[in-house]
Design a protein around this motif. Structure first.
Motif, PDB file in Angstrom:
ATOM      1  N   SER A   1      16.197 -75.632  34.456  1.00  0.00           N
ATOM      2  CA  SER A   1      17.574 -75.127  34.381  1.00  0.00           C
ATOM      3  C   SER A   1      17.604 -73.625  34.148  1.00  0.00           C
ATOM      4  CB  SER A   1      18.336 -75.839  33.263  1.00  0.00           C
ATOM      5  OG  SER A   1      18.519 -77.191  33.583  1.00  0.00           O
ATOM      6  N   ALA A   2      16.707 -73.135  33.310  1.00  0.00           N
ATOM      7  CA  ALA A   2      16.643 -71.696  33.036  1.00  0.00           C
ATOM      8  C   ALA A   2      16.236 -70.928  34.289  1.00  0.00           C
ATOM      9  CB  ALA A   2      15.664 -71.415  31.900  1.00  0.00           C
ATOM     10  N   ILE A   3      15.300 -71.473  35.024  1.00  0.00           N
ATOM     11  CA  ILE A   3      14.847 -70.837  36.261  1.00  0.00           C
ATOM     12  C   ILE A   3      15.982 -70.829  37.285  1.00  0.00           C
ATOM     13  CG2 ILE A   3      13.279 -71.138  38.234  1.00  0.00           C
ATOM     14  CD1 ILE A   3      11.225 -72.216  36.071  1.00  0.00           C
ATOM     15  N   ARG A   4      16.666 -71.954  37.427  1.00  0.00           N
ATOM     16  CA  ARG A   4      17.784 -72.037  38.360  1.00  0.00           C
ATOM     17  C   ARG A   4      18.876 -71.026  38.003  1.00  0.00           C
ATOM     18  NH1 ARG A   4      19.469 -76.953  37.492  1.00  0.00           N
ATOM     19  NH2 ARG A   4      18.139 -77.871  39.073  1.00  0.00           N
ATOM     20  N   ALA A   5      19.181 -70.924  36.715  1.00  0.00           N
ATOM     21  CA  ALA A   5      20.229 -69.995  36.279  1.00  0.00           C
ATOM     22  C   ALA A   5      19.882 -68.559  36.661  1.00  0.00           C
ATOM     23  CB  ALA A   5      20.445 -70.122  34.779  1.00  0.00           C
ATOM     24  N   ARG A   6      18.641 -68.163  36.436  1.00  0.00           N
ATOM     25  CA  ARG A   6      18.233 -66.791  36.764  1.00  0.00           C
ATOM     26  C   ARG A   6      18.237 -66.556  38.274  1.00  0.00           C
ATOM     27  NH1 ARG A   6      18.542 -61.564  36.178  1.00  0.00           N
ATOM     28  NH2 ARG A   6      16.656 -60.514  36.856  1.00  0.00           N
ATOM     29  N   ARG A   7      17.750 -67.538  39.028  1.00  0.00           N
ATOM     30  CA  ARG A   7      17.744 -67.397  40.487  1.00  0.00           C
ATOM     31  C   ARG A   7      19.176 -67.252  41.005  1.00  0.00           C
ATOM     32  NH1 ARG A   7      19.173 -70.742  44.119  1.00  0.00           N
ATOM     33  NH2 ARG A   7      18.955 -72.600  42.835  1.00  0.00           N
TER      34      ARG A   7
ATOM     35  N   GLU B   1      21.746 -66.116  39.311  1.00  0.00           N
ATOM     36  CA  GLU B   1      22.201 -64.771  38.908  1.00  0.00           C
ATOM     37  C   GLU B   1      21.807 -63.729  39.944  1.00  0.00           C
ATOM     38  OE1 GLU B   1      20.721 -63.215  35.212  1.00  0.00           O
ATOM     39  OE2 GLU B   1      21.628 -64.847  34.075  1.00  0.00           O
ATOM     40  N   LEU B   2      20.638 -63.892  40.499  1.00  0.00           N
ATOM     41  CA  LEU B   2      20.125 -62.939  41.480  1.00  0.00           C
ATOM     42  C   LEU B   2      20.719 -63.157  42.869  1.00  0.00           C
ATOM     43  CD1 LEU B   2      16.351 -62.915  40.449  1.00  0.00           C
ATOM     44  CD2 LEU B   2      18.078 -61.162  39.952  1.00  0.00           C
ATOM     45  N   GLY B   3      21.463 -64.241  43.031  1.00  0.00           N
ATOM     46  CA  GLY B   3      22.096 -64.519  44.312  1.00  0.00           C
ATOM     47  C   GLY B   3      21.138 -64.988  45.387  1.00  0.00           C
ATOM     48  N   LEU B   4      20.057 -65.639  44.969  1.00  0.00           N
ATOM     49  CA  LEU B   4      19.044 -66.096  45.921  1.00  0.00           C
ATOM     50  C   LEU B   4      19.135 -67.600  46.136  1.00  0.00           C
ATOM     51  CD1 LEU B   4      15.979 -64.146  44.496  1.00  0.00           C
ATOM     52  CD2 LEU B   4      17.272 -63.597  46.563  1.00  0.00           C
ATOM     53  N   SER B   5      18.927 -68.024  47.365  1.00  0.00           N
ATOM     54  CA  SER B   5      18.834 -69.455  47.645  1.00  0.00           C
ATOM     55  C   SER B   5      17.454 -69.939  47.200  1.00  0.00           C
ATOM     56  CB  SER B   5      19.001 -69.720  49.140  1.00  0.00           C
ATOM     57  OG  SER B   5      17.890 -69.202  49.861  1.00  0.00           O
ATOM     58  N   GLN B   6      17.323 -71.245  47.033  1.00  0.00           N
ATOM     59  CA  GLN B   6      16.009 -71.797  46.700  1.00  0.00           C
ATOM     60  C   GLN B   6      14.992 -71.438  47.773  1.00  0.00           C
ATOM     61  OE1 GLN B   6      16.392 -76.034  46.202  1.00  0.00           O
ATOM     62  NE2 GLN B   6      16.789 -75.832  44.008  1.00  0.00           N
ATOM     63  N   GLU B   7      15.386 -71.581  49.002  1.00  0.00           N
ATOM     64  CA  GLU B   7      14.461 -71.317  50.106  1.00  0.00           C
ATOM     65  C   GLU B   7      14.014 -69.857  50.125  1.00  0.00           C
ATOM     66  OE1 GLU B   7      13.963 -72.182  54.862  1.00  0.00           O
ATOM     67  OE2 GLU B   7      15.923 -72.475  53.933  1.00  0.00           O
ATOM     68  N   ARG B   8      14.964 -68.956  49.981  1.00  0.00           N
ATOM     69  CA  ARG B   8      14.611 -67.526  50.010  1.00  0.00           C
ATOM     70  C   ARG B   8      13.702 -67.158  48.845  1.00  0.00           C
ATOM     71  NH1 ARG B   8      18.713 -62.402  49.995  1.00  0.00           N
ATOM     72  NH2 ARG B   8      17.104 -60.836  50.236  1.00  0.00           N
ATOM     73  N   PHE B   9      14.019 -67.672  47.650  1.00  0.00           N
ATOM     74  CA  PHE B   9      13.188 -67.357  46.494  1.00  0.00           C
ATOM     75  C   PHE B   9      11.799 -67.960  46.632  1.00  0.00           C
ATOM     76  CE2 PHE B   9      11.641 -68.232  42.152  1.00  0.00           C
ATOM     77  CZ  PHE B   9      11.426 -66.917  41.770  1.00  0.00           C
ATOM     78  N   ALA B  10      11.728 -69.220  47.033  1.00  0.00           N
ATOM     79  CA  ALA B  10      10.423 -69.876  47.200  1.00  0.00           C
ATOM     80  C   ALA B  10       9.570 -69.115  48.211  1.00  0.00           C
ATOM     81  CB  ALA B  10      10.617 -71.324  47.629  1.00  0.00           C
ATOM     82  N   ASP B  11      10.185 -68.685  49.300  1.00  0.00           N
ATOM     83  CA  ASP B  11       9.449 -67.896  50.294  1.00  0.00           C
ATOM     84  C   ASP B  11       8.945 -66.585  49.693  1.00  0.00           C
ATOM     85  OD1 ASP B  11       9.803 -69.777  52.279  1.00  0.00           O
ATOM     86  OD2 ASP B  11      11.442 -68.701  53.277  1.00  0.00           O
ATOM     87  N   ALA B  12       9.784 -65.953  48.880  1.00  0.00           N
ATOM     88  CA  ALA B  12       9.416 -64.664  48.290  1.00  0.00           C
ATOM     89  C   ALA B  12       8.217 -64.772  47.358  1.00  0.00           C
ATOM     90  CB  ALA B  12      10.606 -64.071  47.531  1.00  0.00           C
ATOM     91  N   ILE B  13       8.068 -65.914  46.683  1.00  0.00           N
ATOM     92  CA  ILE B  13       6.932 -66.071  45.759  1.00  0.00           C
ATOM     93  C   ILE B  13       5.814 -66.925  46.362  1.00  0.00           C
ATOM     94  CG2 ILE B  13       8.331 -65.688  43.696  1.00  0.00           C
ATOM     95  CD1 ILE B  13       8.177 -68.754  43.205  1.00  0.00           C
TER      96      ILE B  13
ATOM     97  N   SER C   1      11.904 -76.653  44.463  1.00  0.00           N
ATOM     98  CA  SER C   1      13.098 -77.444  44.167  1.00  0.00           C
ATOM     99  C   SER C   1      12.819 -78.491  43.097  1.00  0.00           C
ATOM    100  CB  SER C   1      13.596 -78.115  45.453  1.00  0.00           C
ATOM    101  OG  SER C   1      14.717 -78.922  45.191  1.00  0.00           O
ATOM    102  N   SER C   2      11.658 -79.117  43.159  1.00  0.00           N
ATOM    103  CA  SER C   2      11.303 -80.124  42.153  1.00  0.00           C
ATOM    104  C   SER C   2      11.118 -79.505  40.765  1.00  0.00           C
ATOM    105  CB  SER C   2      10.057 -80.908  42.579  1.00  0.00           C
ATOM    106  OG  SER C   2       8.915 -80.087  42.578  1.00  0.00           O
ATOM    107  N   ILE C   3      10.705 -78.244  40.715  1.00  0.00           N
ATOM    108  CA  ILE C   3      10.609 -77.535  39.431  1.00  0.00           C
ATOM    109  C   ILE C   3      12.006 -77.351  38.846  1.00  0.00           C
ATOM    110  CG2 ILE C   3      10.059 -75.325  38.326  1.00  0.00           C
ATOM    111  CD1 ILE C   3       7.700 -75.082  40.318  1.00  0.00           C
ATOM    112  N   GLU C   4      12.931 -76.880  39.661  1.00  0.00           N
ATOM    113  CA  GLU C   4      14.301 -76.677  39.179  1.00  0.00           C
ATOM    114  C   GLU C   4      14.946 -77.979  38.720  1.00  0.00           C
ATOM    115  OE1 GLU C   4      17.089 -74.578  41.604  1.00  0.00           O
ATOM    116  OE2 GLU C   4      16.022 -72.675  41.373  1.00  0.00           O
ATOM    117  N   ARG C   5      14.614 -79.089  39.357  1.00  0.00           N
ATOM    118  CA  ARG C   5      15.186 -80.381  38.982  1.00  0.00           C
ATOM    119  C   ARG C   5      14.491 -80.990  37.762  1.00  0.00           C
ATOM    120  NH1 ARG C   5      14.604 -81.129  44.463  1.00  0.00           N
ATOM    121  NH2 ARG C   5      13.014 -82.734  44.111  1.00  0.00           N
ATOM    122  N   GLY C   6      13.452 -80.316  37.266  1.00  0.00           N
ATOM    123  CA  GLY C   6      12.745 -80.819  36.094  1.00  0.00           C
ATOM    124  C   GLY C   6      11.804 -81.955  36.383  1.00  0.00           C
TER     125      GLY C   6
END
Length: 74
Positions: free
Chosen positions: A12-18, A20-32, A40-45
């Motif tokens: 939940s903390a990771i999702r909140a920060r992502r 805040e940054l205005g990033l989609s899961q896909e865009r962020f995952a690609d970036a890292i 996605s499974s990390i964000e869902r706990g």
């Protein structure tokens, strides 16, 4: 908070920060360089992440691992 796990709190903390940054899961995952489904499974706990993964996520989010943990309540 009693019934929730560490994995769901940190997700939940990771999702909140992502968000805040205005990033989609896909865009962020690609970036890292992480598979979107795994991220996605990390964000869902659903995944208990390693310290190395926490560091990687924090770096990508532009925060310290300790700030993610604090946001998660730890």
């Amino acid at each position: 908070m009693q019934d929730e796990t560490f994995a769901s709190h940190i997700g939940s903390a990771i999702r909140a920060r992502r968000t805040e940054l205005g990033l989609s899961q896909e865009r962020f995952a690609d970036a890292i360089l992480m598979h979107r489904a795994y991220y996605s499974s990390i964000e869902r706990g659903e995944k208990n992440i390693t310290l190395a993964t926490l560091l990687r996520l924090a770096d990508g989010l532009g925060v310290t691992p300790s700030s993610l943990l604090a946001t998660a309540g730890y």
